[in-house]
Design a protein around this motif. Structure first.
Motif, mmCIF file in Angstrom:
data_model
loop_
_atom_site.group_PDB
_atom_site.id
_atom_site.type_symbol
_atom_site.label_atom_id
_atom_site.label_comp_id
_atom_site.label_asym_id
_atom_site.label_seq_id
_atom_site.Cartn_x
_atom_site.Cartn_y
_atom_site.Cartn_z
ATOM 1 N N THR A 378 45.106 24.093 13.089
ATOM 2 C CA THR A 378 46.099 23.010 13.369
ATOM 3 C C THR A 378 45.517 21.662 13.100
ATOM 4 O OG1 THR A 378 45.396 22.921 15.975
ATOM 5 C CG2 THR A 378 47.234 24.273 15.307
ATOM 6 N N THR A 379 46.007 20.602 12.705
ATOM 7 C CA THR A 379 45.470 19.443 12.309
ATOM 8 C C THR A 379 46.542 18.419 12.916
ATOM 9 O OG1 THR A 379 46.453 19.310 10.190
ATOM 10 C CG2 THR A 379 44.318 19.969 10.330
ATOM 11 N N GLY A 380 47.846 18.488 13.226
ATOM 12 C CA GLY A 380 48.694 17.609 13.554
ATOM 13 C C GLY A 380 49.515 18.198 14.556
ATOM 14 N N GLY A 381 50.402 17.016 14.982
ATOM 15 C CA GLY A 381 51.442 17.581 16.299
ATOM 16 C C GLY A 381 52.597 18.456 15.659
ATOM 17 N N ARG A 382 53.243 18.144 14.672
ATOM 18 C CA ARG A 382 54.145 19.216 14.177
ATOM 19 C C ARG A 382 53.254 20.202 13.035
ATOM 20 N NH1 ARG A 382 59.420 16.254 12.128
ATOM 21 N NH2 ARG A 382 58.004 14.818 11.275
ATOM 22 N N VAL A 383 53.164 21.489 13.364
ATOM 23 C CA VAL A 383 52.126 22.280 12.679
ATOM 24 C C VAL A 383 52.877 23.173 11.698
ATOM 25 C CG1 VAL A 383 50.477 24.011 13.120
ATOM 26 C CG2 VAL A 383 50.675 22.402 14.919
ATOM 27 N N LEU A 384 54.115 23.787 12.053
ATOM 28 C CA LEU A 384 54.733 24.633 10.887
ATOM 29 C C LEU A 384 55.962 24.301 11.042
ATOM 30 C CD1 LEU A 384 52.612 27.932 11.720
ATOM 31 C CD2 LEU A 384 52.628 26.528 9.583
ATOM 32 N N ASP A 385 56.938 24.629 9.866
ATOM 33 C CA ASP A 385 58.343 24.805 10.203
ATOM 34 C C ASP A 385 58.720 25.889 9.563
ATOM 35 O OD1 ASP A 385 58.818 21.734 10.408
ATOM 36 O OD2 ASP A 385 57.517 21.664 8.407
ATOM 37 N N VAL A 386 59.280 26.789 10.482
ATOM 38 C CA VAL A 386 59.538 28.241 10.253
ATOM 39 C C VAL A 386 61.387 28.017 9.794
ATOM 40 C CG1 VAL A 386 59.904 30.594 11.176
ATOM 41 C CG2 VAL A 386 57.847 28.956 11.948
ATOM 42 N N THR A 387 61.383 28.259 8.620
ATOM 43 C CA THR A 387 62.652 28.063 7.917
ATOM 44 C C THR A 387 63.201 29.301 7.640
ATOM 45 O OG1 THR A 387 61.903 26.039 7.255
ATOM 46 C CG2 THR A 387 63.928 26.988 6.020
#
Ligand code: GLY
Length: 427
Positions: A378-387
């Motif tokens: 992880t490098t950020g606040g929002r990590v992944l978008d599971v679409t």
């Protein structure tokens, strides 16, 4: 064809994914990119994307044919202008048009001059706290206090009382949002469900995408602080064609109004609408693709994205109509514990491949990187978008949440109610 995409979020991963489906078979570079784009394109990690000269020079030196600008920072800084000045195509508005996002007061002025329905507002410049204090004594609450400039989604405060409103104005004038808060808007609080309607425009023709609904609060039932967006779905069953036509007409009137004022807007215009009892009103404009809206829009776009972008840049959008898959899309954001406040990074992410194996699912990376030892972290606040895509919204939602169960990292959290209430008023 060589394409350079600027940005490193889930939006840019979804843009790269769509570009790579093009019949033009482009070679795609992403600056800075993320752990997801690294596996499908070439990441360029050392380019300063807010620096117009640096981007234009990189594009010229590397024979780039098209620069696609993802985030608002480079647009407002004039990156499109610098790229165009070198004779290279740029997808994204030039700085005068990007002011529609870069200055809320400028956007309000455009709306006023061209009769676009929006909340009543007053602008206070030059840190005129006394004038704002006087005004705040005589308004209805709640009210919305907005820093004029770009504040990474943090410069909008809903004040329930006069004291809260005054504190919010003081926060802006005291420099909490830097230069962005030197001018402050105080705006009527509008009630109703929200809708994001994005459209491609070449400055003359406006071609809408399909409506999407973002979930901006951090926690279930729209509780907790505002975020960049915790999940989204598209299309939105509760929004009928008549309402879409009205929102499209407002985007067209905006673009035509700018054109009449000598500003040609080319790129994506994103209308943040609120669907009030008296019809759609504009809450804000963004001068770019939405994040996470793009993660549910572009997977459903069956038109060739490179062709669409070239039509925008070349001013031939009138010759084109967009094609969409009949599927619904739902995207659930997996975030770092603490987001949107402080959070830790460098947590190892497991299970993305298993999630991608669920039928209809694509995991777009947002705040991730591949560490030197090969681990995805992880490098950020929002990590992944599971679409997930599926023929019904219910199935798309089931698939997305099934895929979410496959993924884990320390501190991971997500909302469990994305698209749970499609006929309700979640915003
Ligand atoms: N989804 C909100 C934004 O892109 O600004």
């Amino acid at each position: 064809m060589r394409i350079l995409v600027l940005g490193g979020g889930g939006r840019e991963h979804a843009i790269v994914d769509a570009l790579l489906r093009s019949r033009h078979a482009p070679e795609v570079f992403v600056a800075p990119g993320n752990g997801g784009t690294a596996s499908i394109a070439t990441n360029v990690s050392d380019l300063v994307i807010d620096d117009p000269d640096a981007v234009a020079t990189y594009a010229a030196d590397n024979n780039v044919d098209l620069v696609v600008i993802g985030p608002e920072g480079p647009l407002v800084a004039g990156v499109a202008d610098a790229v165009l000045a070198r004779g290279i195509k740029a997808f994204g508005p030039a700085a005068p048009a990007a002011r529609m996002e870069g200055s809320k007061a400028f956007a309000k002025g455009v709306m006023r001059r061209h009769g676009i329905p929006t909340g009543e507002s007053r602008t206070f410049a030059e840190r005129k706290l006394d004038q704002a204090t006087y005004y705040l004594r005589n308004v209805d609450y709640p009210i919305v206090v907005k820093a004029d400039g770009l504040a990474a989604g943090k410069g909008v405060i809903i004040a329930k009382t006069q004291e809260e409103a005054q504190a919010a104005v003081a926060l802006c004038f005291d420099g909490a949002f830097g230069e962005a808060g030197e001018v402050v808007l105080v705006e009527e609080f509008l009630k109703g469900p929200e809708c994001s309607l994005l459209a491609f425009t070449d400055g003359v023709t406006v071609v809408p995408m399909e409506p999407a609904r973002d979930h901006k609060r951090a926690f279930d039932n729209d509780e907790g602080p505002n975020t960049g967006g915790m999940g989204v779905y598209s299309p939105v069953p509760s929004i009928d064609e008549y309402t879409v036509a009205k929102m499209t007409a407002l985007l067209q009137r905006t673009v035509t109004g700018l054109y009449q004022e000598g500003i040609r807007y080319r790129g994506v215009i994103y209308g943040g609408f609120i669907l009030t009892a008296s019809g759609p009103k504009v809450l804000e404009y963004n001068a770019r693709f939405g994040d996470p809206e793009t993660q549910v829009l572009l997977p459903r776009l069956t038109s060739d994205l490179v062709d669409v972008m070239l039509a925008v840049v070349d001013g031939t959008l009138g010759d084109l109509s967009l094609m969409w898959s009949g599927d619904y899309a739902v995207s659930v954001v997996l975030a770092s514990g603490g987001y949107p406040g402080p959070y830790e990074t460098d947590k190892v992410i497991k299970g993305v491949e298993d999630a991608n194996a669920v039928e209809g699912v694509t995991v777009f990376h947002a705040g991730t990187a591949l560490r030197a030892d090969g681990a995805l972290v992880t490098t950020g606040g929002r990590v992944l978008d599971v679409t997930a895509l599926a023929p019904t919204l219910r199935e798309a939602r089931q698939r997305a949440y099934e895929a979410v169960t496959k993924i884990s990292f320390d501190g991971m959290f997500f909302r469990s109610d994305i698209a749970a209430n499609p006929f309700g008023s979640e915003a």
